[in-house]
Write a protein that holds these residues in place. Sequence first.
Motif, PDB file in Angstrom:
ATOM      1  N   GLY A   1      38.404   1.184 -49.581  1.00 12.35           N
ATOM      2  CA  GLY A   1      38.638   0.412 -48.224  1.00 12.35           C
ATOM      3  C   GLY A   1      39.160   1.557 -46.993  1.00 12.35           C
ATOM      4  N   THR A   2      38.988   2.875 -46.915  1.00 11.88           N
ATOM      5  CA  THR A   2      38.821   4.065 -45.980  1.00 11.88           C
ATOM      6  C   THR A   2      37.488   4.140 -45.632  1.00 11.88           C
ATOM      7  OG1 THR A   2      41.152   4.478 -47.068  1.00 11.88           O
ATOM      8  CG2 THR A   2      40.251   5.937 -45.600  1.00 11.88           C
ATOM      9  N   VAL A   3      37.758   4.390 -44.191  1.00 11.86           N
ATOM     10  CA  VAL A   3      36.201   4.463 -43.913  1.00 11.86           C
ATOM     11  C   VAL A   3      36.241   6.123 -43.276  1.00 11.86           C
ATOM     12  CG1 VAL A   3      34.075   4.063 -42.120  1.00 11.86           C
ATOM     13  CG2 VAL A   3      35.549   2.121 -43.312  1.00 11.86           C
ATOM     14  N   TYR A   4      35.049   6.882 -43.963  1.00 19.29           N
ATOM     15  CA  TYR A   4      34.603   7.830 -43.538  1.00 19.29           C
ATOM     16  C   TYR A   4      33.155   8.422 -43.029  1.00 19.29           C
ATOM     17  CZ  TYR A   4      37.940   8.798 -47.174  1.00 19.29           C
ATOM     18  OH  TYR A   4      39.729   8.554 -47.754  1.00 19.29           O
ATOM     19  N   GLN A   5      33.847   8.967 -41.537  1.00 18.39           N
ATOM     20  CA  GLN A   5      32.527   8.795 -40.780  1.00 18.39           C
ATOM     21  C   GLN A   5      31.517  10.396 -41.545  1.00 18.39           C
ATOM     22  OE1 GLN A   5      32.433   6.632 -38.029  1.00 18.39           O
ATOM     23  NE2 GLN A   5      33.701   5.549 -39.201  1.00 18.39           N
ATOM     24  N   ASP A   6      31.714  11.314 -41.906  1.00 20.85           N
ATOM     25  CA  ASP A   6      30.630  11.659 -41.694  1.00 20.85           C
ATOM     26  C   ASP A   6      30.633  13.208 -43.119  1.00 20.85           C
ATOM     27  OD1 ASP A   6      33.165  13.729 -40.943  1.00 20.85           O
ATOM     28  OD2 ASP A   6      31.855  14.001 -38.840  1.00 20.85           O
TER      29      ASP A   6
ATOM     30  N   CYS B   1      27.431  14.643 -51.290  1.00 22.10           N
ATOM     31  CA  CYS B   1      27.300  14.267 -49.602  1.00 22.10           C
ATOM     32  C   CYS B   1      25.574  13.994 -49.295  1.00 22.10           C
ATOM     33  CB  CYS B   1      27.622  15.107 -48.400  1.00 22.10           C
ATOM     34  SG  CYS B   1      29.353  15.670 -48.765  1.00 22.10           S
ATOM     35  N   GLU B   2      24.348  15.120 -49.830  1.00 17.86           N
ATOM     36  CA  GLU B   2      23.240  14.972 -49.851  1.00 17.86           C
ATOM     37  C   GLU B   2      22.348  13.340 -50.109  1.00 17.86           C
ATOM     38  OE1 GLU B   2      21.535  17.158 -47.706  1.00 17.86           O
ATOM     39  OE2 GLU B   2      23.205  18.092 -47.535  1.00 17.86           O
TER      40      GLU B   2
END
Length: 601
Positions: free
Chosen positions: A527-532, A516-517
């Motif tokens: 195709g899926t958006v992950y905001q955070d 994640c860093e």
Amino acid sequence: MKKALCKWAALCLAAAMLGGCGSDGTGNGLEDMGVSLTDGPGGNADGQDSSQAPAEDGSGGTAEGGGDIGKDAGKDASSQALPPEKKAMYEAYVKVLEDIYFDQKFPDGMDHGLQPASADITENMFAVYDIDADGREELIVFYTTTYTAGMVEIIYDYDSGAGDVREEFLVYPMLTYYDNGIVEVEASHNQGLASDGGADGNFWPYSLYRYDPETDAYVSLASVDAWSRGFREEDYDGNPFPQEVDADGDGVVYYVATEGNEPEAPMDGAEYDQWRDSCLKGAKPIQVPYVNLTTDNIYAVINGSAVGGGADGDATDSGAESGSTGGSEVLAGGQILDQSFPVTLDGWGGVTFAPFAPGDFMEDENGHVCFGDVRFALFQDGKTVAVLPGENEENIFYGQQFEEVLAVAFQDYNEDGRTDILVILEYAGVQGANIDVPFRMVRAYAQEEGSKDFYLDRPVSEYLGSYADSMEQIYEGLDTYAGIYAVATDKSAWEVERFARKVKRQILARDFRGLCEEIAFPITVDGTVYQDREAFLGADFIQNPNPAFLDALQKEPCGNMFANYQGIAMGEGKVWIGEILDDNLVSQGLKVYGMNGLSVD
């Protein structure tokens, strides 16, 4: 009935790789493999001097200023501190080698000749090696630049009481040493009855000797000959072939004569194999590290830098796996001294980088003829501490025969603050469509972050293949390689590839929190958006990543990757990385911004 029938050819092959046994004097000898970091005289691209001794230039002078070669040429006045007896032993060995090199005189007073008179004395070879495993190195001289009757292999031992050498063994130079003290010596001529035919082809008479530690000498065990019915139905006295003995029906019987006795009754193959196995007892051949008889190699003996260890493996033991340490594999062929250099490497400290020429012809598991390849090792305190990876695990080449190491350089080419190793190699095409077409290749060795072990940087090595004419061209190629991702980022290739390797390690270790860093949120995954990070870490693929995704990433070498204006693709587009800019167009560094195939369908 295993018998080395092509030993002489194999010995000549190994010798030719080192410049001996028929060298035509065109620069294939050890003395002609330059000793600089680059392939030019005195070249030193990064300031680290790898020169060890003046290299002969073939014209009576040296590469470091000329001058006639004399008996004191090249002696190292600053030889390392050695125990007095060992120093005296090495000096005695150098005296023997000097007399042979300059005057063709041997310690026994015999002149074994130099035929023809114009023969190149450097085609002969020698080794300083503990061949009998008595804890002290012997001097082994392989002398063949003469008529057949004068060809010899001699083992000299040092007599500390007399302060001189003594002859321990003298035989015709077609021989194999085994690690249990047995020596197999082939006859100089075959006048027997097995020069043609038989299940194993030609049989060459030979003798076996055994090292006797009580007398510190070799004693005769037996002489062996054979009779092939395909060669003669009767012997020279008119006696018929002993068909009743030939139980396996292969048309060959064997005769063993112990020293001083007539040959015993003929043996069939099975009985002969049993007798031979009782002598060898599972022993393995020893690869003696011969070098050519040149002044450089002679005077390298003085401080022990040309000493090859011994039959107990002190100087030739190496990791059994490519890149591993502390194993017991013995590298084939002899050490190429003129391309062996002392160097300080990160994680290792002071070591000697040492190439080893291949040994004999090889066969793969399908019986196809192939060639061994050059290997590289790191020595420290007389021990092998690492073996660098080869082109493949078997370390073999199809259709190409190793000729020489053209150049070696120690340089931090990937800008990670640690010294890397660059090597230019030359091969001769001997099979297939590229027969008689020599080619060069490059090997680039680097250290993975967090490890001192070297890996073969295949993408960089392959890229530099078109720059292999000289080390100067290699450096030009590296400058070009540094910009291969310019369409996607201003970062150098070295920065991009370090980042890619870090991302690969994290994903394969399932360290998604650490990953994640390195992610630029929001990120699109399949195709899926992950905001955070919270949304990303809560996805199903975190606990159940697609095995095909992991497999594709495992195979990614993280070098010379595809790039376009959108970014840089890892694992055939499974992971996309790029240089991310903020709203003010300020770089946020390299980040992962997309992944494909991470989810299980």
